[in-house]
Motif scaffolding. Sequence first.
Motif, short mmCIF file in Angstrom:
data_model
loop_
_atom_site.label_atom_id
_atom_site.label_comp_id
_atom_site.label_asym_id
_atom_site.label_seq_id
_atom_site.Cartn_x
_atom_site.Cartn_y
_atom_site.Cartn_z
N ARG B 6 0.83 -1.20 0.00
CA ARG B 6 0.00 0.00 0.00
C ARG B 6 0.87 1.26 0.00
N GLY B 7 0.57 2.17 -0.86
CA GLY B 7 1.29 3.44 -0.91
C GLY B 7 2.51 3.43 -1.82
N PHE B 8 2.85 2.25 -2.35
CA PHE B 8 4.07 2.19 -3.16
C PHE B 8 3.96 3.01 -4.43
N LYS B 9 2.81 2.98 -5.08
CA LYS B 9 2.67 3.71 -6.35
C LYS B 9 2.90 5.21 -6.15
N ALA B 10 2.38 5.74 -5.05
CA ALA B 10 2.60 7.17 -4.76
C ALA B 10 4.08 7.42 -4.47
N GLU B 11 4.70 6.50 -3.74
CA GLU B 11 6.13 6.64 -3.45
C GLU B 11 6.95 6.61 -4.73
N ASN B 13 6.02 7.57 -7.70
CA ASN B 13 5.90 8.86 -8.40
C ASN B 13 6.73 9.93 -7.67
N ASP B 14 6.75 9.86 -6.35
CA ASP B 14 7.57 10.80 -5.57
C ASP B 14 9.05 10.66 -5.94
N HIS B 15 9.50 9.42 -6.09
CA HIS B 15 10.89 9.18 -6.50
C HIS B 15 11.16 9.86 -7.85
N ALA B 16 10.22 9.66 -8.79
CA ALA B 16 10.40 10.21 -10.14
C ALA B 16 10.49 11.73 -10.11
N LEU B 17 9.67 12.35 -9.28
CA LEU B 17 9.66 13.82 -9.20
C LEU B 17 10.89 14.33 -8.47
N GLY B 131 10.25 1.52 -12.60
CA GLY B 131 11.00 1.79 -13.83
C GLY B 131 10.23 2.66 -14.82
N PRO B 132 9.06 2.21 -15.27
CA PRO B 132 8.27 3.05 -16.18
C PRO B 132 7.84 4.39 -15.57
N THR B 133 7.60 4.39 -14.24
CA THR B 133 7.20 5.64 -13.60
C THR B 133 8.34 6.66 -13.64
N LEU B 134 9.57 6.18 -13.53
CA LEU B 134 10.71 7.10 -13.63
C LEU B 134 10.72 7.78 -15.00
N LEU B 135 10.41 7.02 -16.03
CA LEU B 135 10.46 7.54 -17.41
C LEU B 135 9.25 8.43 -17.72
N VAL B 136 8.08 8.02 -17.21
CA VAL B 136 6.85 8.78 -17.47
C VAL B 136 6.04 8.87 -16.17
N PRO B 137 6.36 9.83 -15.32
CA PRO B 137 5.58 9.99 -14.08
C PRO B 137 4.17 10.49 -14.40
N ASN B 138 3.32 10.52 -13.41
CA ASN B 138 1.94 10.96 -13.63
C ASN B 138 1.89 12.34 -14.28
N GLU B 139 2.77 13.22 -13.86
CA GLU B 139 2.76 14.59 -14.38
C GLU B 139 3.09 14.62 -15.87
N ALA B 140 3.96 13.72 -16.30
CA ALA B 140 4.31 13.65 -17.73
C ALA B 140 3.12 13.10 -18.53
N ALA B 141 2.47 12.06 -17.99
CA ALA B 141 1.31 11.49 -18.67
C ALA B 141 0.21 12.55 -18.81
N LEU B 142 0.02 13.29 -17.75
CA LEU B 142 -0.98 14.37 -17.77
C LEU B 142 -0.61 15.43 -18.80
N HIS B 143 0.64 15.78 -18.86
CA HIS B 143 1.12 16.78 -19.81
C HIS B 143 0.87 16.31 -21.24
N VAL B 144 1.16 15.04 -21.50
CA VAL B 144 0.96 14.47 -22.85
C VAL B 144 -0.51 14.58 -23.26
N VAL B 145 -1.40 14.23 -22.34
CA VAL B 145 -2.84 14.26 -22.66
C VAL B 145 -3.32 15.70 -22.80
N GLU B 146 -2.87 16.56 -21.91
CA GLU B 146 -3.29 17.97 -21.98
C GLU B 146 -2.85 18.62 -23.29
N MET B 147 -1.67 18.24 -23.75
CA MET B 147 -1.14 18.83 -24.98
C MET B 147 -1.75 18.19 -26.23
N GLY B 148 -2.52 17.14 -26.03
CA GLY B 148 -3.17 16.48 -27.16
C GLY B 148 -2.19 15.71 -28.05
#
Lengths: 121, 183
Positions: B6-11, B13-17, B131-148
């Motif tokens: 529990r909580g690992f996914k948030a951790e 993303n925190d590592h990636a940021l 591993g994948p979160t380091l390359l594409v954290p939530n903020e990057a995924a959001l940016h990609v979608v926002e930018m279309g």
Amino acid sequence: MPKGIFDAEGFFAALDDQRETRELTWKQVADDSGVSASTLTRMAQGKRPDVDSLAALLKWSGLSADDYIVDADESESHSPSPVATIAAQFRRDKTLPPEGKKAIEATLKAMYQHFSATRSQ
Amino acid sequence: MSGLRRGFKAEANDHALRLRRELSLKPHEPLCPWSLATHLAVPIVPLSGVRRHEPDGVKYLTSQGKDLFSAVTIFVGKYGRRRIIFHNDRHAKTRQAANLAHELAHAILCHPPTPPFIPDLVSEEEAKWLGPTLLVPNEAALHVVEMGMITKDAATVYGVSSPLMQMRINVSGARIRVQRRRS
């Protein structure tokens, strides 16, 4: 007179012993001590921590920095531990055929022998 | 991706940021795994670089056995904790990036060594997520979608495969978050 340096790898190993004794994850060590995960990773790689991180980790662990001051010559002349000779992490995408396993084992052995020798020179 | 504590996914993303901050990158910016390895003081050695030490094994793993070996971390040093990552440089650059990010995830989480061919399942699950979160954290995924951006273009920008980019967009909930903002 030999120059004394801080044995970051040895200090990291001692921290790991404490972490296991207290049954904590490294994330908890980082949170409790206020030291970043990257600093801990770099210490494991033999990089000395900055003063603030070292102070925080000494406080968290109760260890003494004096115990990890070693001669510069000594720190470069150590040989790898037997455990390290067989320790590795693999990524595998599918079940390995025998020839694939053989190739990986031979390559890993060669890599280990070469790079552990290089690093102890 | 079951079995993560529990909580690992948030951790993760925190590592990636946090690592992006340390590398003077914005939360949504691409992260080069080779640069990250330098930052973490973890040497990266391509398989082709050790050909002369084990010609037959390397030849096999870079030809007909190319898909059998992605990357490996070996441990050296007095305490057996100093890492060197070897990776198969015959793979596509995007796959190399994913392989390295996976091994660096193990390093960031300070996972201990395991005997060859006997992985620790919990550690593997954590590295597979981080591993994948380091390359594409939530903020990057959001940016990609926002930018279309279309997935293929986004994957190119971030130096990852399209399936990895798509997976990160999906699991981050980026599309839903953007839709909610716009509605």
